[in-house]
Design a protein around this motif. Structure first.
Motif, PDB file in Angstrom:
ATOM      1  N   VAL A  69     -36.721 -19.627  29.493  1.00 22.09           N
ATOM      2  CA  VAL A  69     -35.887 -20.663  30.119  1.00 22.09           C
ATOM      3  C   VAL A  69     -36.742 -21.475  31.095  1.00 22.09           C
ATOM      4  CG1 VAL A  69     -33.945 -21.094  31.673  1.00 22.09           C
ATOM      5  CG2 VAL A  69     -33.715 -19.421  29.828  1.00 22.09           C
ATOM      6  N   ALA A  70     -37.533 -20.786  31.899  1.00 23.43           N
ATOM      7  CA  ALA A  70     -38.408 -21.476  32.850  1.00 23.43           C
ATOM      8  C   ALA A  70     -39.426 -22.346  32.117  1.00 23.43           C
ATOM      9  CB  ALA A  70     -39.111 -20.465  33.746  1.00 23.43           C
ATOM     10  N   GLU A  71     -39.929 -21.849  30.994  1.00 22.23           N
ATOM     11  CA  GLU A  71     -40.879 -22.640  30.207  1.00 22.23           C
ATOM     12  C   GLU A  71     -40.235 -23.918  29.695  1.00 22.23           C
ATOM     13  OE1 GLU A  71     -42.956 -22.318  25.940  1.00 22.23           O
ATOM     14  OE2 GLU A  71     -43.488 -20.705  27.319  1.00 22.23           O
ATOM     15  N   MET A  72     -39.003 -23.797  29.218  1.00 22.64           N
ATOM     16  CA  MET A  72     -38.289 -24.992  28.745  1.00 22.64           C
ATOM     17  C   MET A  72     -38.177 -26.018  29.862  1.00 22.64           C
ATOM     18  SD  MET A  72     -35.210 -23.557  26.355  1.00 22.64           S
ATOM     19  CE  MET A  72     -34.716 -25.219  25.823  1.00 22.64           C
ATOM     20  N   LEU A  73     -37.840 -25.553  31.046  1.00 23.33           N
ATOM     21  CA  LEU A  73     -37.710 -26.465  32.184  1.00 23.33           C
ATOM     22  C   LEU A  73     -39.051 -27.108  32.531  1.00 23.33           C
ATOM     23  CD1 LEU A  73     -35.291 -24.427  34.466  1.00 23.33           C
ATOM     24  CD2 LEU A  73     -34.785 -26.550  33.214  1.00 23.33           C
ATOM     25  N   GLN A  75     -41.340 -27.816  30.543  1.00 20.64           N
ATOM     26  CA  GLN A  75     -41.644 -28.800  29.501  1.00 20.64           C
ATOM     27  C   GLN A  75     -40.643 -29.961  29.495  1.00 20.64           C
ATOM     28  OE1 GLN A  75     -42.195 -27.038  25.631  1.00 20.64           O
ATOM     29  NE2 GLN A  75     -43.377 -25.359  26.468  1.00 20.64           N
ATOM     30  N   LYS A  76     -39.785 -29.970  30.511  1.00 21.89           N
ATOM     31  CA  LYS A  76     -38.782 -31.038  30.658  1.00 21.89           C
ATOM     32  C   LYS A  76     -37.783 -31.067  29.495  1.00 21.89           C
ATOM     33  CE  LYS A  76     -40.934 -32.683  34.305  1.00 21.89           C
ATOM     34  NZ  LYS A  76     -41.025 -31.706  35.337  1.00 21.89           N
ATOM     35  N   MET A  77     -37.543 -29.901  28.895  1.00 22.17           N
ATOM     36  CA  MET A  77     -36.553 -29.802  27.827  1.00 22.17           C
ATOM     37  C   MET A  77     -35.174 -29.613  28.454  1.00 22.17           C
ATOM     38  SD  MET A  77     -38.463 -27.376  25.021  1.00 22.17           S
ATOM     39  CE  MET A  77     -37.185 -27.614  23.778  1.00 22.17           C
ATOM     40  N   ASP A  78     -34.154 -30.108  27.781  1.00 23.31           N
ATOM     41  CA  ASP A  78     -32.788 -29.916  28.256  1.00 23.31           C
ATOM     42  C   ASP A  78     -32.366 -28.476  28.025  1.00 23.31           C
ATOM     43  OD1 ASP A  78     -32.439 -32.568  29.001  1.00 23.31           O
ATOM     44  OD2 ASP A  78     -31.679 -33.146  27.031  1.00 23.31           O
ATOM     45  N   LEU A  79     -31.696 -27.914  29.028  1.00 24.25           N
ATOM     46  CA  LEU A  79     -31.116 -26.589  28.854  1.00 24.25           C
ATOM     47  C   LEU A  79     -29.723 -26.768  28.277  1.00 24.25           C
ATOM     48  CD1 LEU A  79     -31.961 -24.498  32.043  1.00 24.25           C
ATOM     49  CD2 LEU A  79     -33.037 -24.453  29.809  1.00 24.25           C
ATOM     50  N   GLU A  80     -29.536 -26.323  27.076  1.00 25.36           N
ATOM     51  CA  GLU A  80     -28.227 -26.402  26.444  1.00 25.36           C
ATOM     52  C   GLU A  80     -27.451 -25.120  26.720  1.00 25.36           C
ATOM     53  OE1 GLU A  80     -28.647 -27.387  22.326  1.00 25.36           O
ATOM     54  OE2 GLU A  80     -29.667 -29.272  22.767  1.00 25.36           O
ATOM     55  N   VAL A  81     -26.153 -25.191  26.540  1.00 27.49           N
ATOM     56  CA  VAL A  81     -25.281 -24.049  26.790  1.00 27.49           C
ATOM     57  C   VAL A  81     -25.738 -22.823  26.003  1.00 27.49           C
ATOM     58  CG1 VAL A  81     -22.920 -23.187  26.489  1.00 27.49           C
ATOM     59  CG2 VAL A  81     -23.300 -25.489  27.377  1.00 27.49           C
ATOM     60  N   VAL A 103     -30.150 -17.471  36.285  1.00 34.41           N
ATOM     61  CA  VAL A 103     -30.186 -18.372  35.123  1.00 34.41           C
ATOM     62  C   VAL A 103     -29.130 -19.459  35.275  1.00 34.41           C
ATOM     63  CG1 VAL A 103     -29.820 -18.538  32.628  1.00 34.41           C
ATOM     64  CG2 VAL A 103     -31.163 -16.652  33.563  1.00 34.41           C
ATOM     65  N   LEU A 104     -27.941 -19.078  35.721  1.00 34.99           N
ATOM     66  CA  LEU A 104     -26.878 -20.071  35.955  1.00 34.99           C
ATOM     67  C   LEU A 104     -27.304 -21.088  37.008  1.00 34.99           C
ATOM     68  CD1 LEU A 104     -23.548 -18.047  35.893  1.00 34.99           C
ATOM     69  CD2 LEU A 104     -24.286 -19.830  34.312  1.00 34.99           C
ATOM     70  N   GLN A 105     -27.960 -20.622  38.051  1.00 33.10           N
ATOM     71  CA  GLN A 105     -28.432 -21.529  39.097  1.00 33.10           C
ATOM     72  C   GLN A 105     -29.493 -22.488  38.554  1.00 33.10           C
ATOM     73  OE1 GLN A 105     -29.597 -18.639  42.022  1.00 33.10           O
ATOM     74  NE2 GLN A 105     -27.570 -18.626  42.997  1.00 33.10           N
ATOM     75  N   LEU A 106     -30.390 -21.978  37.703  1.00 33.62           N
ATOM     76  CA  LEU A 106     -31.393 -22.846  37.074  1.00 33.62           C
ATOM     77  C   LEU A 106     -30.711 -23.917  36.235  1.00 33.62           C
ATOM     78  CD1 LEU A 106     -34.084 -20.292  35.815  1.00 33.62           C
ATOM     79  CD2 LEU A 106     -34.393 -22.029  37.584  1.00 33.62           C
ATOM     80  N   ALA A 107     -29.704 -23.488  35.485  1.00 29.67           N
ATOM     81  CA  ALA A 107     -28.976 -24.436  34.627  1.00 29.67           C
ATOM     82  C   ALA A 107     -28.260 -25.480  35.462  1.00 29.67           C
ATOM     83  CB  ALA A 107     -27.991 -23.687  33.738  1.00 29.67           C
ATOM     84  N   ASP A 108     -27.665 -25.052  36.551  1.00 28.22           N
ATOM     85  CA  ASP A 108     -26.953 -25.982  37.428  1.00 28.22           C
ATOM     86  C   ASP A 108     -27.920 -27.001  38.024  1.00 28.22           C
ATOM     87  OD1 ASP A 108     -24.627 -26.970  38.838  1.00 28.22           O
ATOM     88  OD2 ASP A 108     -25.485 -26.016  40.634  1.00 28.22           O
ATOM     89  N   ALA A 109     -29.061 -26.510  38.467  1.00 28.66           N
ATOM     90  CA  ALA A 109     -30.070 -27.396  39.075  1.00 28.66           C
ATOM     91  C   ALA A 109     -30.643 -28.371  38.057  1.00 28.66           C
ATOM     92  CB  ALA A 109     -31.177 -26.572  39.705  1.00 28.66           C
ATOM     93  N   ALA A 110     -30.666 -27.946  36.778  1.00 31.46           N
ATOM     94  CA  ALA A 110     -31.261 -28.773  35.725  1.00 31.46           C
ATOM     95  C   ALA A 110     -30.225 -29.647  35.018  1.00 31.46           C
ATOM     96  CB  ALA A 110     -31.964 -27.894  34.707  1.00 31.46           C
TER      97      ALA A 110
END
Length: 116
Positions: A69-73, A75-81, A103-110
């Motif tokens: 998940v951190a790697e996706m972020l 790479q500026k990839m969108d975090l999908e549900v 993980v939820l906090q990362l998703a919220d921030a992103a």
């Protein structure tokens, strides 16, 4: 010759991604597949990340799921549900509820993308 090498690498990538879906694959085999896919930068879609995160979760590797998940972020990839859900499930299977909240906090921030 270059096309043959590219075709071979593409076939290797397909085999490794298929291994992520193989419920009979050994833990070592799955971990090796994820490691190679990450090292070669062969995970390029959110669906492929979901597969890798889910495979890690099935084998108790919630830390690796969070790392992806951190790697996706990074790479500026969108975090999908689906990605977030897979990572939370991996944390849940490992009884790592504080990390699931992380993980939820990362998703919220992103700014979570609902995806398809």
């Amino acid at each position: 010759m270059a096309r043959q090498v590219d075709a071979g690498r593409h076939a290797d990538r397909k085999v490794l991604i298929a291994r992520l879906h193989d419920r009979a694959a050994s833990r070592a085999s799955v971990l090796e597949a994820v490691s190679t896919l990450v090292e070669e930068r062969w995970l390029s879609t959110s669906g492929q990340y979901v597969s890798a995160i889910g495979a890690l979760g099935r084998h108790g590797k919630w830390q690796g799921a969070i790392h992806l998940v951190a790697e996706m972020l990074s790479q500026k990839m969108d975090l999908e549900v689906k990605v977030v859900g897979s990572a939370i499930t991996a944390c849940d299977k490992g009884r790592q509820w504080p990390q699931a909240l992380q993980v939820l906090q990362l998703a919220d921030a992103a700014s979570l993308d609902p995806g398809d």
